[in-house]
Design a protein around this motif. Sequence first.
Motif: not given
Length: 119
Positions: A48-58, A72-76
């Motif tokens: 989840f961290c990798v797909i979120t931070l690379t903006t893939v977001g499946y 998640t808001i803070f993390y992004i």
Amino acid sequence: MFFLKTLLSFLEDDEYRDLLLTTIGIIVFGTIVYHYLEGWNYIDSLYFCVITLTTVGYGDFSPQTDEGKLFTIFYIILGLGIILGFINTVHNHYRDEKLNKIKERKKKTTLSTKARNQL
């Protein structure tokens, strides 16, 4: 093989190494937080961290708790800039390595041409 050589030269530079360690730290931090906030296993949290931070977001994972959503808001906001900076730095480093090799080839060609002309 070229990727491995580029990665090793990347690790020799202090600035690049610090950026890599910061990136790894952000991903590990997020993985641990999601593991505890959402109850996901470590692999799912890392994914989840990798797909979120690379903006893939499946969209196959999403935070369900209020704490997870707030994190998640803070993390992004925190992680996206760091990840994009890391990707950009790797790209620039790779490009510079390629350009240096091209310049070396041109220099060798010029030197060998001059040597032939002197004969």
